[in-house]
Design an enzyme around this catalytic site. Structure first.
Site, short mmCIF file in Angstrom:
data_model
loop_
_atom_site.label_atom_id
_atom_site.label_comp_id
_atom_site.label_asym_id
_atom_site.label_seq_id
_atom_site.Cartn_x
_atom_site.Cartn_y
_atom_site.Cartn_z
N ARG A 239 -6.24 -38.94 7.30
CA ARG A 239 -6.66 -40.33 7.31
C ARG A 239 -8.11 -40.42 6.85
O ARG A 239 -8.94 -39.57 7.22
CB ARG A 239 -6.54 -40.93 8.72
CG ARG A 239 -5.12 -41.30 9.15
CD ARG A 239 -4.56 -42.48 8.37
NE ARG A 239 -3.21 -42.85 8.79
CZ ARG A 239 -2.08 -42.33 8.31
NH1 ARG A 239 -2.13 -41.39 7.38
NH2 ARG A 239 -0.91 -42.75 8.73
N GLU A 268 -8.56 -48.74 2.50
CA GLU A 268 -7.49 -48.69 1.50
C GLU A 268 -6.94 -50.09 1.25
O GLU A 268 -6.74 -50.84 2.21
CB GLU A 268 -6.38 -47.76 1.98
CG GLU A 268 -6.86 -46.32 2.12
CD GLU A 268 -5.76 -45.36 2.60
OE1 GLU A 268 -4.60 -45.77 2.74
OE2 GLU A 268 -6.09 -44.19 2.83
N HIS A 287 -2.75 -42.73 -1.56
CA HIS A 287 -2.02 -42.49 -0.30
C HIS A 287 -0.51 -42.31 -0.56
O HIS A 287 0.31 -43.09 -0.08
CB HIS A 287 -2.27 -43.66 0.68
CG HIS A 287 -2.05 -43.26 2.12
ND1 HIS A 287 -2.75 -43.79 3.17
CD2 HIS A 287 -1.19 -42.37 2.68
CE1 HIS A 287 -2.34 -43.26 4.31
NE2 HIS A 287 -1.39 -42.40 4.03
#
Ligand code: GLV
Ligand code: GLV
Length: 326
Positions: A239, A268, A287
């Site tokens: 993360r 993000e 991601h």
């Protein structure tokens, strides 16, 4: 009796949803490109018996305390830092994630990102496609070897173990740091447990797979990057907020470390004008750790089955708050 109401925060194939549609009224946010707006999510949660959420949806206290019928949240991810699990548990809501089914797919991406960063694959591709390749030369786009180097895995869960298995095939020395010791990694893969600082000092590739918690937030700070070798490469598939991103930019700019492969970011989606993306030694991905068609389909099916189980008063397969329903 009316059917339970299920809200899904992204478009999911009707084929996957068919069994759920038999027992529930299913509504989705159907945009391919845009996440569900907060006010829509709050309104839907207010009437929902079940939510199928993405890691980008914040399922916080404000949402949970205004969701009187909510029985289950199925998050399409192994991570669940976007959900206030404590409050959900207090309210008797089952929280489910998608562990195990994405392990090998995410390990493939992690290893691929490490290779891409070490061998400058994306930089090299841009070089060819932009017509810069005029002649061959010995050190043209020369990177670093991966085989027989030392990998340091921070967060030795199932994904870490699957990455270690790949590293073993590359003849790498494997170090790891984790909250607890991992017998499989040590006995079957020859991974060596070490302290966080020791790992940083020794590893050529520091691979972060740890979940985001109070303890791991900003684990990789200026001090951590200073401990790493100037030749080392940092890879993050955990993360973004586990990293102090300003410190990372600083370490890369000052050549305290050689490069970074990043699948996750502090915020993000990251904007194209972000300073991290200006650095040629950074390989950036949006991601996509578990993003194979096969695995994403299996993850959706698992979320669906977890919702069906709870709506039928059964125990879901992959429960985060294991104390639920006891
Ligand atoms: C992805 O980041 C996940 O947690 O599954
Ligand atoms: C779970 O599969 C993990 O590796 O954290």
């Amino acid at each position: 009796m009316s059917k339970p109401y299920v809200f899904i925060t992204r478009k999911i194939s009707e084929e996957v949803l068919a069994p759920l549609m038999e027992i529930a009224e299913v509504h989705s946010w159907n945009s391919e490109s845009e996440a569900v707006p907060r006010e829509v999510l709050l309104k839907e949660a207010n009437k929902a018996d079940a939510l199928l959420t993405m890691l980008s949806d914040s399922v916080d206290q404000a949402l949970l305390t205004q969701a009187p019928n909510l029985k289950v949240i199925a998050n399409l991810a192994v991570g669940f830092d976007n959900i206030d699990v404590k409050v959900a548990t207090e309210q008797g809501i089952a929280v489910c994630n998608t562990p195990d089914v994405l392990t090998e797919t995410t390990a493939d991406l992690t290893f691929g990102l490490m290779l891409a960063t070490a061998r400058r694959l994306t930089e090299a591709e841009t070089y060819v496609k932009e017509g810069n390749w005029q002649s061959w030369s010995p050190y043209l786009l020369a990177g670093s070897d991966v085989h027989h180097k030392t990998i340091g895995i921070v967060g030795m869960g199932k994904i870490g173990q699957a990455v270690a298995r790949r590293a073993k095939g590359f003849g790498m020395e494997i170090l790891y740091h984790n909250r607890s010791r991992n017998d499989v990694a040590e006995n079957e893969l020859g991974a060596m447990y070490c302290s966080f600082d020791e790992l940083l000092t020794e590893a050529d590739y520091v691979v972060c797979l740890t979940p985001l918690t109070e303890e791991t937030k900003h684990l990789f700070d200026a001090d951590a990057f200073k401990r790493m070798k100037p030749s080392s490469i940092f890879v993050n598939v955990g993360r973004g907020q586990v990293v102090d991103e300003t410190a990372l930019i600083d370490a890369l700019s000052k050549k305290e470390i050689a490069g970074a492969g990043l699948d996750v970011f502090y915020q993000e989606p990251i904007g194209a004008d972000h300073p991290l993306l200006k650095l040629p030694q950074v390989v950036a991905l949006p991601h996509i750790g578990s993003a194979s068609v096969e695995t994403r389909t299996i993850m959706m099916e698992l979320c669906r089955d977890n919702i069906i189980a709870v709506l039928n008063d059964k125990r879901p397969k992959t429960l985060v708050n294991r104390e639920w329903g006891r």
